[in-house]
Design a protein around this motif. Structure first.
Motif, PDB file in Angstrom:
ATOM      1  N   ILE A 186      87.861 -13.015  18.397  1.00  0.00           N
ATOM      2  CA  ILE A 186      87.547 -12.286  17.173  1.00  0.00           C
ATOM      3  C   ILE A 186      87.156 -10.839  17.453  1.00  0.00           C
ATOM      4  CG2 ILE A 186      85.107 -12.933  17.160  1.00  0.00           C
ATOM      5  CD1 ILE A 186      87.477 -12.641  14.107  1.00  0.00           C
ATOM      6  N   TYR A 215      87.760  -9.057   9.530  1.00  0.00           N
ATOM      7  CA  TYR A 215      86.907  -9.868  10.402  1.00  0.00           C
ATOM      8  C   TYR A 215      86.798 -11.290   9.847  1.00  0.00           C
ATOM      9  CZ  TYR A 215      82.987 -11.240  13.379  1.00  0.00           C
ATOM     10  OH  TYR A 215      82.179 -11.892  14.290  1.00  0.00           O
ATOM     11  N   ASN A 228      90.360 -12.989   9.844  1.00  0.00           N
ATOM     12  CA  ASN A 228      90.750 -13.449  11.181  1.00  0.00           C
ATOM     13  C   ASN A 228      90.002 -14.716  11.581  1.00  0.00           C
ATOM     14  OD1 ASN A 228      92.542 -11.316  11.516  1.00  0.00           O
ATOM     15  ND2 ASN A 228      91.002  -9.983  12.425  1.00  0.00           N
ATOM     16  N   LEU A 229      88.734 -14.798  11.207  1.00  0.00           N
ATOM     17  CA  LEU A 229      87.961 -16.013  11.483  1.00  0.00           C
ATOM     18  C   LEU A 229      88.570 -17.212  10.756  1.00  0.00           C
ATOM     19  CD1 LEU A 229      84.165 -15.019  11.439  1.00  0.00           C
ATOM     20  CD2 LEU A 229      85.437 -16.075  13.323  1.00  0.00           C
TER      21      LEU A 229
END
Length: 318
Positions: free
Chosen positions: A219, A112, A115-116
């Motif tokens: 996201i 998470y 990916n951000l």
């Protein structure tokens, strides 16, 4: 009266128009389900990494295309990123002794933030087909269906060949009977790491294709991906056994998994057409998966009941 008015408000033409889009998305999710098939059926493990690796594939693809990379090369890098995510889960499980389901959760949790960062700390990145040369887009659905079909068919053929090789057979044997595989000299740990890496590479490929199709990476786009993948696998298996029965081979199983993805998304199209609340899609998905999971069990119970009844009748006549 209210019921008749409700059905009168539904447009059959609108449903027919939405079917091709459902098929296109179903093919992409069916591709993702092939990755889930590797872990769920071949390795007999539940890998929750896919929720993160699906988004990872989308994020890497979008950012590289925006940076000027060709779409096909961006997809290749996305697959490599997915393989690395699966590798991380595999090493956590094999080298550190963390249960695979927890290892998947840890990797997914980490992805998470990763990916951000890949998307420049933005929750959403747009990708316009007007600015970039994409492999597929929702604006050109027939072309998207053809492209997805070619990629999926190529992957099924490659997997059919690979899982017939010595290494592929060793991977399948690991999931079927780890103790026997270890006794035969197969490195069970290495096979698990390999399977998890391959699985997440395919999932990332699917995420990369989906980001191009819908024109953005988000996201949260991978949230619940494992459920959709399992739904496609279960639906495909039930349909395959119902249609081909004992003649269903490994190539057929993979093909029906993709068909399962299409069926699932056509159900989604039907639900939206019926004007049901889209927030209930996850509940409906859970019900669909439960029903398809129950079919083989109920069928077996029915056969067993008939056998018992025959035995009782034969004993009475005797």
């Amino acid at each position: 009266m209210a019921v008749s008015a409700y059905f009168a408000s539904l447009s059959l033409l609108k449903l027919i128009k939405n079917v091709p889009g459902g098929i296109a998305q179903g093919l992409i999710w069916g591709l993702m389900a092939l990755g889930v098939l590797i872990t769920f059926r071949l390795l007999d493990v539940a890998d929750l990494t896919v929720d993160g690796s699906f988004t990872l594939g989308a994020a890497v693809t979008v950012m590289l295309i925006i940076a000027g990379w060709p779409a096909w090369l961006a997809l290749v890098i996305a697959v490599i990123a997915g393989i690395l995510a699966g590798l991380c889960t595999g090493l956590l499980h094999v080298k550190l002794g963390i249960p695979v389901i927890l290892a998947g959760i840890l990797t997914q949790f980490s992805l998470y933030s990763i990916n951000l960062r890949i998307m420049g700390m933005a929750a959403n990145k747009a990708l316009s087909v007007d600015k970039f040369n994409l492999l597929l887009s929702s604006r050109f659905i027939p072309s998207a269906i053809l492209t997805s079909l070619i990629i999926t068919l190529a992957l099924v053929i490659i997997f059919y060949w690979y899982f017939g090789t010595e290494q592929g057979s060793a991977l399948r044997a690991t999931g079927a009977n780890p103790a026997m595989s270890s006794a035969l000299g197969i490195d069970v740990g290495a096979m698990k790491v390999l399977g998890l890496s391959l699985s997440n590479g395919v999932v990332a490929l699917s995420g990369g294709l989906m980001s191009q199709y819908q024109g953005f990476a988000d996201i949260n786009m991978g949230r619940g991906a494992i459920v959709i993948g399992l739904a496609a696998v279960i639906i495909g298996e039930v349909l395959g056994k119902a249609i081909l029965g004992r003649h269903l081979n490994f190539f057929g199983s993979m093909s029906f998994v993709v068909i399962g993805g299409i069926v699932y998304y056509l159900v989604v199209v039907l639900v939206l057409w019926l004007k049901l609340n889209s927030n209930d899609l996850k509940l409906i998905t859970a019900v669909i998966v439960a029903l398809f999971l129950a079919v083989p069990y109920l069928r077996e119970q029915r056969k067993t009941s008939f056998k018992r009844l025959r035995v009782k009748e034969d004993s009475r006549h005797a």
